[in-house]
Design an enzyme around this catalytic site. Structure first.
Site, mmCIF file in Angstrom:
data_model
loop_
_atom_site.group_PDB
_atom_site.id
_atom_site.type_symbol
_atom_site.label_atom_id
_atom_site.label_comp_id
_atom_site.label_asym_id
_atom_site.label_seq_id
_atom_site.Cartn_x
_atom_site.Cartn_y
_atom_site.Cartn_z
ATOM 1 C CB CYS A 229 -0.962 0.002 1.024
ATOM 2 S SG CYS A 229 -2.033 1.648 1.349
ATOM 3 C CB CYS B 154 -6.328 -0.424 5.706
ATOM 4 S SG CYS B 154 -5.498 -0.948 4.158
#
EC number: 2.8.1.13
Length: 378
Positions: free
Chosen positions: A100, A196
C-alpha cells in the site's frame, strides 16, 4: 491551487496525520490535506472510511486547511489486494501495508499531489528522512515503539526526496498531547490496527469471501492426524489461535502451533511448544531485493534485520546473489520466519531496504513444504 500550496498531507482521519498537518501549518508551511479512499464499500458495514473521511474534514476545518479527495480503490484492488489474495492462495502470508505504501501512498498519492501543484507530500508515519548532497536516507523514528520504517522499506530516492514525516522526532504521547492542546477532534481517537480493508471484522470470514474454505487434516510433523482445519491459507507459521485442537491421545496437554502448510495436499502441520524446532531457521532466501539507495552496500555485508514488524534487531550476514535475491544467515536461530512477509535490513538507524521472504532452512513437515529451501539454494 495556483502553486500556493507546497505540501499536501495525506489525511487519514487519525490523530497522527492530524498532528502532521498541524505541525506543518504551525511551521508556516503552505499546506492542504488530501483524503484517500483506498477500499470500496463492500456492503458489510465494517468499513470505517466514511467515519474517517468526516474526521479528516473536521480536522482540516479546525486547522483552516483546504482538503481534497481522491478515490484510489481501483488502483488499490489491482496493485495491492489482488496480490494479497494470490499470496494467501499460494499458502504464503503477505504484508499489504508494504505494498500500500509503495503502490498507493507514495505513488498515486504523490502523483495526485503534484497534479495539484504541490512539491511535497507528508504523512503521519513514524519515520524520518535525512538528505545529504542530493541523496536521501530513511531513518527510524525517535519513538522506536512506533517506528514504521519497516513498512516503508520499498521507497526509493525520488519518493524520499518528495516526502516529509513530521512526526519522526516525536513520541506518541506527545502527538496526542499536541492534538488535545490544539482542540483536534481526533485527539483521543483509537489507533487503527490490522489490515485496513478488513477493519474490525473477523479475518477468516472476510478471506472466505474471496478464497472459499476447503476443510482438511491437521497433522503432527510425523504425519499423525490431530484435528481438522477450515482452510490452510487461513493460518500462518507460528500461529496458535483458531486451531481448536483438544486433548489428543499420545500427546501432552500442551498448546499447538502451526509449523508448516502443504497447500497442494490441503494439510496443515502443527507441533506443540512455541519454540518447536520445526519453526526454527537460521538462513533465509528472499525474492529480489529493493535498495533505498538504489544498490546494495556491497555483495556481502553484515547488518541487522527484522523479519516481522517490531521485532528486535537481529544480527545477520547478507549475500546478494547474481539475480538480486538475498541469502541471509542470522547469528542466532529465528522463530517462525514466514514466506511472503518482509525482510527489512538496517545499518544502525538507517533502513537499507528489504525483500519478500521466499524460503528458509527450517525443517520441512511432510511432503514439500512451502518453506523448504530445496528450490532456493543456489
Amino acid at each position: 491551487m495556483g502553486g500556493s500550496v507546497r505540501t499536501i498531507v495525506g489525511m487519514s482521519g487519525g490523530v497522527d496525520s492530524s498532528v502532521a498537518a498541524l505541525r506543518l501549518r504551525d511551521a508556516g508551511e503552505a499546506v492542504a490535506g488530501l483524503f484517500m479512499q483506498n477500499w470500496a464499500d463492500d456492503g458489510s458495514g465494517d468499513c470505517r472510511a466514511e467515519d474517517d473521511r468526516r474526521d479528516a474534514v473536521a480536522v482540516s476545518g479546525r486547522l483552516g486547511l483546504p482538503i481534497h479527495f481522491r478515490d484510489f480503490s481501483g488502483e488499490y484492488w489491482a496493485g495491492v489486494f489482488e496480490h494479497f489474495l494470490a499470496e494467501y492462495a499460494a499458502g504464503r502470508t503477505p504484508n499489504p501495508d508494504v505494498l500500500c505504501n509503495r503502490e498507493i501512498k507514495f505513488k498515486h498519492f504523490l502523483d495526485a499531489a503534484r497534479d495539484l501543484g504541490a512539491e511535497f507530500i507528508a504523512t503521519g508515519h513514524y519515520a524520518r528522512v535525512e538528505g545529504d548532497g542530493g541523496r536521501y536516507r530513511l531513518l527510524r523514528a525517535v519513538d522506536r515503539s512506533k517506528d514504521q520504517s519497516y513498512f516503508l522499506h520499498q521507497l526509493g530516492q525520488a519518493q524520499l526526496a518528495a516526502t516529509r514525516f513530521p512526526l519522526g522526532d516525536l513520541l506518541k504521547r506527545d502527538v496526542r498531547e499536541m492534538a488535545r492542546a490544539a482542540g483536534l477532534p481526533t485527539a483521543a481517537k483509537k489507533d487503527s490496527t490490522g489490515i485496513c480493508f478488513i477493519g474490525e471484522r473477523d479475518f477468516r470470514e472476510f478471506l472466505s469471501r474471496y478464497l472459499p474454505a476447503r476443510e482438511g487434516e491437521i497433522r503432527s510433523p510425523d504425519g499423525r492426524v490431530v484435528g481438522r482445519h477450515p482452510g490452510v491459507f487461513y493460518f500462518t507459521l507460528g500461529q496458535r489461535e483458531g486451531l481448536n485442537i483438544g486433548g489428543v491421545r499420545g500427546f501432552e496437554p500442551a498448546p499447538w502451533y502451526v509449523v508448516g502448510k502443504d497447500v497442494a495436499g490441503n494439510v496443515l502441520y502443527v507441533d506443540q511448544g512455541s519454540d518447536s524446532p520445526w519453526l526454527r531457521s537460521q538462513t533465509l532466501w528472499s525474492e529480489a531485493a529493493h535498495w533505498i539507495d538504489g544498490s546494495p552496500p556491497s555483495r556481502r555485508f553484515a547488518c541487522t534485520a527484522q523479519t516481522r514488524y517490531r521485532q528486535p534487531d537481529q544480527a545477520c550476514e547478507v549475500e546478494v546473489l547474481d539475480d538480486g535475491r538475498l541469502r541471509v544467515r542470522f547469528a542466532e536461530p529465528q522463530r517462525a520466519v514466514t514466506p511472503g512477509q518482509s525482510l527489512v535490513l538496517y545499518d544502525g538507524e538507517a533502513c537499507l531496504g528489504g525483500a519478500v521472504i521466499a524460503a528458509t532452512d527450517a525443517p520441512a513437515c511432510g511432503p514439500p513444504s512451502p518453506h523448504s529451501n530445496q528450490d532456493q539454494t543456489p
